[in-house]
Design a protein around this motif. Structure first.
Motif, PDB file in Angstrom:
ATOM      1  N   MET A 300      55.900 -89.000  25.355  1.00  0.00           N
ATOM      2  CA  MET A 300      54.782 -88.152  24.882  1.00  0.00           C
ATOM      3  C   MET A 300      54.195 -87.934  23.394  1.00  0.00           C
ATOM      4  O   MET A 300      52.395 -88.372  23.175  1.00  0.00           O
ATOM      5  N   LEU A 301      54.806 -88.884  22.769  1.00  0.00           N
ATOM      6  CA  LEU A 301      54.581 -88.804  21.254  1.00  0.00           C
ATOM      7  C   LEU A 301      53.727 -90.416  21.639  1.00  0.00           C
ATOM      8  O   LEU A 301      52.621 -90.799  20.755  1.00  0.00           O
ATOM      9  N   GLN A 302      54.035 -91.723  22.247  1.00  0.00           N
ATOM     10  CA  GLN A 302      53.474 -93.042  22.609  1.00  0.00           C
ATOM     11  C   GLN A 302      51.908 -92.513  22.910  1.00  0.00           C
ATOM     12  O   GLN A 302      50.810 -92.874  22.640  1.00  0.00           O
ATOM     13  N   LEU A 305      50.009 -90.510  20.334  1.00  0.00           N
ATOM     14  CA  LEU A 305      49.358 -91.390  18.859  1.00  0.00           C
ATOM     15  C   LEU A 305      48.854 -92.578  19.236  1.00  0.00           C
ATOM     16  O   LEU A 305      48.376 -93.482  18.234  1.00  0.00           O
ATOM     17  N   GLY A 306      49.005 -93.157  20.390  1.00  0.00           N
ATOM     18  CA  GLY A 306      48.662 -94.139  20.833  1.00  0.00           C
ATOM     19  C   GLY A 306      46.730 -94.166  21.358  1.00  0.00           C
ATOM     20  O   GLY A 306      46.208 -95.178  21.331  1.00  0.00           O
ATOM     21  N   GLY A 307      45.928 -92.737  21.433  1.00  0.00           N
ATOM     22  CA  GLY A 307      44.860 -92.750  20.989  1.00  0.00           C
ATOM     23  C   GLY A 307      44.492 -92.881  22.701  1.00  0.00           C
ATOM     24  O   GLY A 307      44.986 -93.059  23.593  1.00  0.00           O
ATOM     25  N   ILE A 316      36.391 -98.137  19.209  1.00  0.00           N
ATOM     26  CA  ILE A 316      36.041 -96.796  18.279  1.00  0.00           C
ATOM     27  C   ILE A 316      37.847 -96.596  17.493  1.00  0.00           C
ATOM     28  O   ILE A 316      38.797 -96.427  18.504  1.00  0.00           O
ATOM     29  N   SER A 317      37.265 -96.553  15.833  1.00  0.00           N
ATOM     30  CA  SER A 317      39.163 -95.911  15.800  1.00  0.00           C
ATOM     31  C   SER A 317      39.854 -95.205  16.177  1.00  0.00           C
ATOM     32  O   SER A 317      39.220 -93.895  15.999  1.00  0.00           O
ATOM     33  N   GLN A 318      40.928 -95.434  16.105  1.00  0.00           N
ATOM     34  CA  GLN A 318      41.736 -93.898  16.582  1.00  0.00           C
ATOM     35  C   GLN A 318      42.974 -94.583  15.470  1.00  0.00           C
ATOM     36  O   GLN A 318      44.123 -93.993  16.318  1.00  0.00           O
ATOM     37  N   GLN A 319      43.092 -94.242  14.150  1.00  0.00           N
ATOM     38  CA  GLN A 319      44.586 -94.630  13.348  1.00  0.00           C
ATOM     39  C   GLN A 319      44.642 -93.201  13.563  1.00  0.00           C
ATOM     40  O   GLN A 319      45.872 -93.297  12.934  1.00  0.00           O
ATOM     41  N   THR A 320      44.420 -92.100  13.443  1.00  0.00           N
ATOM     42  CA  THR A 320      45.254 -90.815  13.654  1.00  0.00           C
ATOM     43  C   THR A 320      45.538 -90.977  15.259  1.00  0.00           C
ATOM     44  O   THR A 320      46.131 -89.539  14.970  1.00  0.00           O
ATOM     45  N   GLY A 321      45.069 -91.250  15.294  1.00  0.00           N
ATOM     46  CA  GLY A 321      45.624 -90.467  17.059  1.00  0.00           C
ATOM     47  C   GLY A 321      45.098 -90.296  18.046  1.00  0.00           C
ATOM     48  O   GLY A 321      43.753 -90.420  17.945  1.00  0.00           O
ATOM     49  N   ILE A 334      53.206 -83.962  15.737  1.00  0.00           N
ATOM     50  CA  ILE A 334      53.800 -82.141  15.843  1.00  0.00           C
ATOM     51  C   ILE A 334      53.319 -81.615  17.046  1.00  0.00           C
ATOM     52  O   ILE A 334      54.167 -81.103  17.613  1.00  0.00           O
ATOM     53  N   SER A 335      51.512 -81.990  17.288  1.00  0.00           N
ATOM     54  CA  SER A 335      51.508 -81.326  18.511  1.00  0.00           C
ATOM     55  C   SER A 335      52.443 -81.865  19.933  1.00  0.00           C
ATOM     56  O   SER A 335      51.954 -81.149  20.598  1.00  0.00           O
ATOM     57  N   ALA A 336      52.765 -83.186  19.452  1.00  0.00           N
ATOM     58  CA  ALA A 336      53.101 -83.591  20.610  1.00  0.00           C
ATOM     59  C   ALA A 336      54.716 -83.069  21.032  1.00  0.00           C
ATOM     60  O   ALA A 336      54.936 -82.541  22.012  1.00  0.00           O
ATOM     61  N   TYR A 337      55.274 -83.197  20.101  1.00  0.00           N
ATOM     62  CA  TYR A 337      56.806 -82.218  19.849  1.00  0.00           C
ATOM     63  C   TYR A 337      56.958 -81.130  20.210  1.00  0.00           C
ATOM     64  O   TYR A 337      57.032 -80.649  21.119  1.00  0.00           O
ATOM     65  N   TRP A 338      55.528 -80.571  19.529  1.00  0.00           N
ATOM     66  CA  TRP A 338      55.556 -78.828  20.382  1.00  0.00           C
ATOM     67  C   TRP A 338      55.502 -78.373  21.483  1.00  0.00           C
ATOM     68  O   TRP A 338      55.874 -78.194  22.626  1.00  0.00           O
ATOM     69  N   SER A 339      54.050 -79.920  21.914  1.00  0.00           N
ATOM     70  CA  SER A 339      53.750 -79.584  23.955  1.00  0.00           C
ATOM     71  C   SER A 339      54.919 -79.880  24.492  1.00  0.00           C
ATOM     72  O   SER A 339      55.511 -79.006  25.480  1.00  0.00           O
TER      73      SER A 339
END
Length: 572
Positions: A300-302, A305-307, A316-321, A334-339
Motif C-alpha cells: 500500500m505504501l509502495q 508513494l509511487g504516484g 508530470i512530477s509526483q515527488q510527494t506521491g 500516513i494516509s496509506a498507513y491509516w487506510s
C-alpha cells in the motif's frame, strides 16, 4: 519522504507502547483481580442493582448469546424510531429532517453492529440529539458488546473443563466503565484542545477570501470522534469523516486518532494470553496478525508513494506521491498507513478518500476487510481469527494422523462444521450481494425506482464494480468505509447492506462462542509428546497459510474483475 515514513513507524511503535500494558490491565480487570480502577466498583454495583442483575450468576455460552442478542434488539428498535422522528425532537438547531424508514433501518443496524456505514451526511442527516443519544451511545455499547463476547470466549479456555463462562453483563459494563469512558475522556480532551468543536450551537458563518458567505457545521464533536476511534466504530460527525479539518485538525490529532483505533484490538490479543495463562500463544497470534498487516501495508505504501502511472506517462512530477484525495497536512505515507489500519482493524474512518487511491491500494483495502482477522474490531477480530485457527488445527491434525486438539480439548465434527459455515458466510454475503447489485445495475438500469440503478455509479466499468464490491465487503466486515463514488442512499442499498450488516456481525460472534463453549465443556486432555502445539512458529505459519489460501480462493475472481483489471488497464 523519509520523514513521512518515520511518522508511520513512530505511530505504530507508540501504539505498541500503549497496547501492551493495556492488555495486561484488561486481563486483570476481567479476571476480577485488583486494579487501580477498582474505585469504580460502587458505580458498577449501582448499575447492576438498578438493572436487577446478579453478576455472580455465571452463564453458559447459550445464555450469554441470548443476553447479547436481546439487548441489541432493544437498541435497534429504540434507535429506528428516534431517527425517523428526530426532526420533532429537541437539540436540532440546524433544522435537519427525520430519516426515511429505509435509511433509518440501514443507519440503526449499522451503528448497532459497530459498522457505521453512514448512507447519510452528518451535517444534514442527523441532529445533535441523535448524534449523542443514539449514535454515540451505540458506539459505546456496540464496542462493549464485542469486548464482552471476547471475554466470554476467553473464559472457555481459562479453566480446564467448564461450561460456566462468567456473566455477560459484568463484562459489558466493565468494558465501558474501566476502558471506554476513561480513554474517551482523555482523547476527547486532546481533540478539543486542538480545535475539534464542542459547541451545541448551530451552523456558524464566515466570509471567504472570495467574499462568499459560507455556513460551517459544528457541534459537540470531540467526544463522538474519540469513541468512534477507540471503539473501532468509524462513524464521522461530519460527512467527510477524519478528512474534515474540524474532525481531524492537524498531524497530532491524526496520530492520536490512529493510535486510538488500534490500541484496544492490539491489547485484546495480549489480554487473551494473560487471561488464559498462555502468553506464548497470544504472542504467536500477535505475530501472525502483524505479518498479515505488513503484507498489506508495505505494498500500500509502495502504491501510494509511487504516484499515478497515468500522470507519470504525461511527464508530470509526483515527488510527494499520489496526492489525489489526500490531505496535504497528512501526506500519502500516513494516509496509506491509516487506510491499511482502518480496513484491517474494521474502524472504517478515513483521513483520505479511498475512491481516489491507486487501483492496487483498493485491492489491499478490500483484502484487509475480506480477511477481517488481522487484529480486527474490538473483541470480534480475535473471534474471526479463531475460526481460521480451528481450521488450521483440523488440517494439521489430519496431516499428522491425530484427532485435532486445541488447548487440551478435542476438536470434533461439530466444531469443524460450525467453523466451516462461518468461513463460507463472508464470501457468500459479499459475492452474492455484489452479484445481485451488478445484475440490477446492468439488466434493470432503467427501472422506474425513485433512484434508477443506472445512476448509482459515477464511475462505470472496472472501478464501478469495485465500488459495489467495496460496499458489500465493508458491510460484511462491519467496517463502514466506502469508495464513495457509489450513490448508496436509496432503498436497494439501504436494505441490502442492512441485511448483510446483521448477518456479518452476529453469526461470526455466535459461531466462535459456540465452538469455545462446546470445547470448554469437554474433558481436558493433558498435553503429551504427540500433542499438536498451537503456540509454535510452525503452527502459526500454518494458520497464516490457511488465511491466505482460503481468502485467495474465495475472492481472487472478484478482485480480478475490479481493482486488478483497473490496474492493468492503467498500465496500457
Amino acid at each position: 519522504m523519509n520523514t513521512e515514513l518515520l511518522g508511520v513507524i513512530a505511530t505504530y511503535l507508540l501504539t505498541l507502547v500503549i497496547a501492551i500494558p493495556l492488555g495486561r490491565y484488561l486481563a486483570k480487570v476481567f479476571a476480577g483481580e485488583r486494579v487501580w480502577t477498582d474505585f469504580l466498583k460502587p458505580v458498577e454495583a449501582g448499575i447492576f442493582k438498578l438493572a436487577g442483575i446478579n453478576t455472580k450468576e455465571e452463564m453458559d455460552w447459550k445464555q450469554a448469546m441470548k443476553a447479547l442478542l436481546t439487548i441489541n434488539l432493544v437498541w435497534l428498535i429504540y434507535g429506528f424510531f428516534v431517527l425517523i422522528y428526530q426532526d420533532k425532537l429537541p437539540l436540532n438547531p440546524d433544522g435537519n429532517p427525520g430519516m426515511s424508514p429505509d435509511l433509518s433501518f440501514n443507519t440503526i443496524i449499522s451503528f448497532v453492529v459497530n459498522c457505521n456505514l453512514q448512507h447519510y451526511s452528518g451535517e444534514s442527516g442527523v441532529t445533535y440529539l441523535t448524534q449523542h443519544f443514539v449514535l454515540m451511545f451505540l458506539q459505546f455499547v456496540s464496542t462493549a458488546t464485542g469486548i464482552a463476547a471476547a471475554v466470554i470466549f476467553f473464559k472457555a479456555f481459562r479453566d480446564r473443563t467448564t461450561s460456566k463462562l462468567g456473566n455477560f453483563w459484568d463484562f459489558f459494563v466493565k468494558s465501558i466503565t474501566r476502558l471506554l469512558l476513561p480513554l474517551s475522556i482523555l482523547v476527547g480532551l486532546i481533540l478539543a484542545f486542538n480545535g475539534t468543536p464542542t459547541s451545541y450551537d448551530g451552523k456558524d458563518q464566515y466570509i471567504s477570501v472570495q467574499g462568499d458567505t459560507v455556513n460551517v457545521s459544528r457541534g459537540p464533536a470531540a467526544g463522538f470522534i474519540a469513541i468512534k476511534h477507540l471503539g473501532t466504530n468509524g462513524g464521522g460527525w461530519f460527512g467527510a469523516n477524519s478528512t474534515h479539518p474540524l474532525e481531524n485538525p492537524n498531524y497530532l490529532t491524526g496520530v492520536v486518532e490512529l493510535v486510538s483505533q488500534c490500541i484496544i484490538p492490539f491489547a485484546l490479543v495480549i489480554t487473551f494470553g494473560y487471561f488464559i495463562r498462555r502468553r506464548k500463544l497470544s504472542w504467536m497470534i500477535f505475530g501472525v496478525m502483524t505479518i498479515g498487516m505488513l503484507l498489506l501495508l508495505v505494498p500500500m505504501l509502495q502504491s501510494e508513494l509511487g504516484g499515478n502511472p497515468a500522470l507519470a506517462k504525461l511527464g508530470i512530477s509526483q515527488q510527494t506521491g499520489a496526492m489525489e484525495g489526500k490531505e496535504v497536512r497528512f501526506g500519502p505515507a500516513i494516509s496509506a498507513y491509516w487506510s491499511t489500519m482502518t480496513t484491517i482493524i474494521s474502524t472504517g474512518s478515513v483521513n483520505n478518500m479511498h475512491d481516489s487511491t491507486m487501483p492496487m491500494s483498493g485491492t489491499w483495502q478490500l483484502l484487509g476487510m475480506m480477511i477481517n482477522s488481522f487484529f480486527g474490531g474490538c473483541g470480534v477480530g480475535l473471534l474471526n481469527y479463531f475460526i481460521y485457527l480451528i481450521i488450521a488445527v483440523f488440517i494439521s491434525g489430519l496431516m499428522v494422523g491425530r484427532t485435532p486438539e486445541f488447548l487440551g480439548h478435542k476438536v470434533e465434527a461439530r466444531e469443524v462444521k460450525i467453523a466451516a459455515l462461518i468461513t463460507l458466510l463472508s464470501p457468500f454475503l459479499i459475492l452474492a450481494g455484489t452479484a445481485v447489485a451488478s445484475y440490477v445495475f446492468t439488466a434493470h438500469g432503467e427501472a422506474a425506482w425513485a433512484v434508477q440503478p443506472k445512476s448509482w455509479l459515477n464511475n462505470p466499468g472496472f472501478h464501478g464494480f469495485s465500488e459495489m464490491l467495496y460496499e458489500m465487503t465493508s458491510s460484511n466486515a462491519n467496517n463502514g468505509s466506502g469508495f464513495e463514488g457509489l450513490g448508496d442512499n436509496n432503498v436497494f442499498w439501504n436494505v441490502s447492506t442492512g441485511i448483510v450488516l446483521m448477518f456479518g456481525r452476529f453469526l461470526p460472534i455466535i459461531g466462535p462462542i459456540a465452538i469455545a463453549g462446546l470445547l470448554g465443556a469437554k474433558k481436558y486432555i493433558p498435553e503429551s509428546e504427540g500433542t499438536l502445539k498451537t503456540d509454535t512458529l510452525t503452527f502459526s505459519l500454518m494458520t497464516l497459510a490457511v488465511i491466505i489460501v482460503l481468502n485467495a480462493l474465495s475472492y481472487f475472481p472478484a478482485l480480478t474483475l475490479g481493482p486488478l483489471a483497473e490496474y492493468f488497464t492503467m498500465l496500457k
